[in-house]
Design an enzyme around this catalytic site. Structure first.
Site, PDB file in Angstrom:
ATOM      1  N   ASP A   1      -1.600   7.296   6.725  1.00 53.93           N
ATOM      2  CA  ASP A   1      -2.639   7.821   5.783  1.00 53.93           C
ATOM      3  C   ASP A   1      -3.315   9.154   5.835  1.00 53.93           C
ATOM      4  OD1 ASP A   1      -1.762   5.526   4.214  1.00 53.93           O
ATOM      5  OD2 ASP A   1      -3.956   4.168   5.223  1.00 53.93           O
TER       6      ASP A   1
ATOM      7  N   ARG B   1      -7.308  -0.112   4.512  1.00 53.66           N
ATOM      8  CA  ARG B   1      -7.856   0.053   3.426  1.00 53.66           C
ATOM      9  C   ARG B   1      -7.766  -1.141   2.452  1.00 53.66           C
ATOM     10  NH1 ARG B   1      -6.231   4.358   0.061  1.00 53.66           N
ATOM     11  NH2 ARG B   1      -5.350   5.722   2.018  1.00 53.66           N
TER      12      ARG B   1
ATOM     13  N   ASP C   1     -10.834   3.699   0.030  1.00 55.92           N
ATOM     14  CA  ASP C   1     -11.676   4.445   1.784  1.00 55.92           C
ATOM     15  C   ASP C   1     -12.480   5.453   0.580  1.00 55.92           C
ATOM     16  OD1 ASP C   1     -10.300   6.303   0.209  1.00 55.92           O
ATOM     17  OD2 ASP C   1      -8.329   6.566   1.490  1.00 55.92           O
TER      18      ASP C   1
ATOM     19  N   TYR D   1      -4.902  -0.185  15.632  1.00 58.14           N
ATOM     20  CA  TYR D   1      -5.519   0.640  14.787  1.00 58.14           C
ATOM     21  C   TYR D   1      -7.552   0.860  14.889  1.00 58.14           C
ATOM     22  CZ  TYR D   1      -1.956   1.210  11.719  1.00 58.14           C
ATOM     23  OH  TYR D   1      -0.992   1.315  11.000  1.00 58.14           O
TER      24      TYR D   1
END
Length: 224
Positions: free
Chosen positions: A26, A160, A68, A54
């Site tokens: 992203d 997200r 987000d 992550y």
């Protein structure tokens, strides 16, 4: 900056056209992006299919149009004084196998058009839920309304949406505020095994090439 932007810069630095990447990162995210070069592009699908890790942060109390911090706030709610156990219980609800609905700001195509392009036009379309898996998670810091976490998940997992869904589970909403890919399959950050975007952008070719792995090295890394 997108993953495709990184590939374009790498092409200029290495003076070669045959470069691909193994999994979109992203624009808001930092961390690992694997590039495959020359004959290495034959491994692209294989490497892309492996699990990811992550490090992220979410903020409770607000949902956004992109799930987000870069989106517009859609709704705000008071955040109760959650205990650590209550936060952990919400994360536990999204552990193991479950279905996840991709966000509108994703690269999935509907009739040949990426969802994020439709989202920019203010359109929302029905998305088919995807089967995903969270292998493991860890709560690194809880300081309500902010929660720092680590998650290990399958390919095609949207962190997200993970943050958004946890906020819905807690009843107050949430959105992702930071994201870093720390591992992809067997690849993780170790001294000498990676380069930086700055090195690519500044054309430091020798430095970049010194960090590259041969197909033999990749094969050994994967235990083949």
């Amino acid at each position: 900056m997108t993953s495709h932007d990184v590939v374009a810069v790498a092409r200029r630095c290495l003076n070669t056209k045959k470069i691909g990447h193994c999994g979109t990162l992203d624009p808001m995210a930092t961390g690992m992006l694997i590039l495959v070069i020359g004959t290495g592009t034959k491994l692209q699908d294989l490497l892309m299919s492996e699990d990811k890790e992550y490090i992220g942060s979410l903020r409770l109390g607000a949902t956004t149009s992109t799930q987000d911090r870069e989106g517009e706030i859609l709704e705000e709610k008071p955040v109760p004084a959650f205990t650590d156990d209550q936060i952990r219980e919400a994360f536990d609800a999204y552990r193991g196998d479950f279905y996840q609905t991709p966000p509108m700001v994703s690269a999935i195509k509907i009739d040949g058009v990426p969802l994020y392009k439709l989202a920019r036009q203010g359109k929302e379309v029905e998305r088919k839920p995807r089967f995903v898996r969270v292998y493991d998670y860890q709560l690194n810091k809880i300081a309500v309304p902010d929660v720092d976490f680590r998650v290990v998940c399958t390919k095609g997992f949207y962190v997200r949406t993970y943050a958004h869904d946890i906020g819905q589970k807690l009843g107050c909403g949430a959105h992702l505020t930071a994201l870093r890919r720390s591992r992809s399959g067997h690849f993780k950050f170790e001294p000498g095994n990676h380069t930086t975007f700055s090195a690519l952008k500044e054309g430091r070719r020798e430095e970049v090439m010194a960090s590259m792995m041969s197909l033999y090295d990749v094969s050994k890394l994967r235990g083949a």
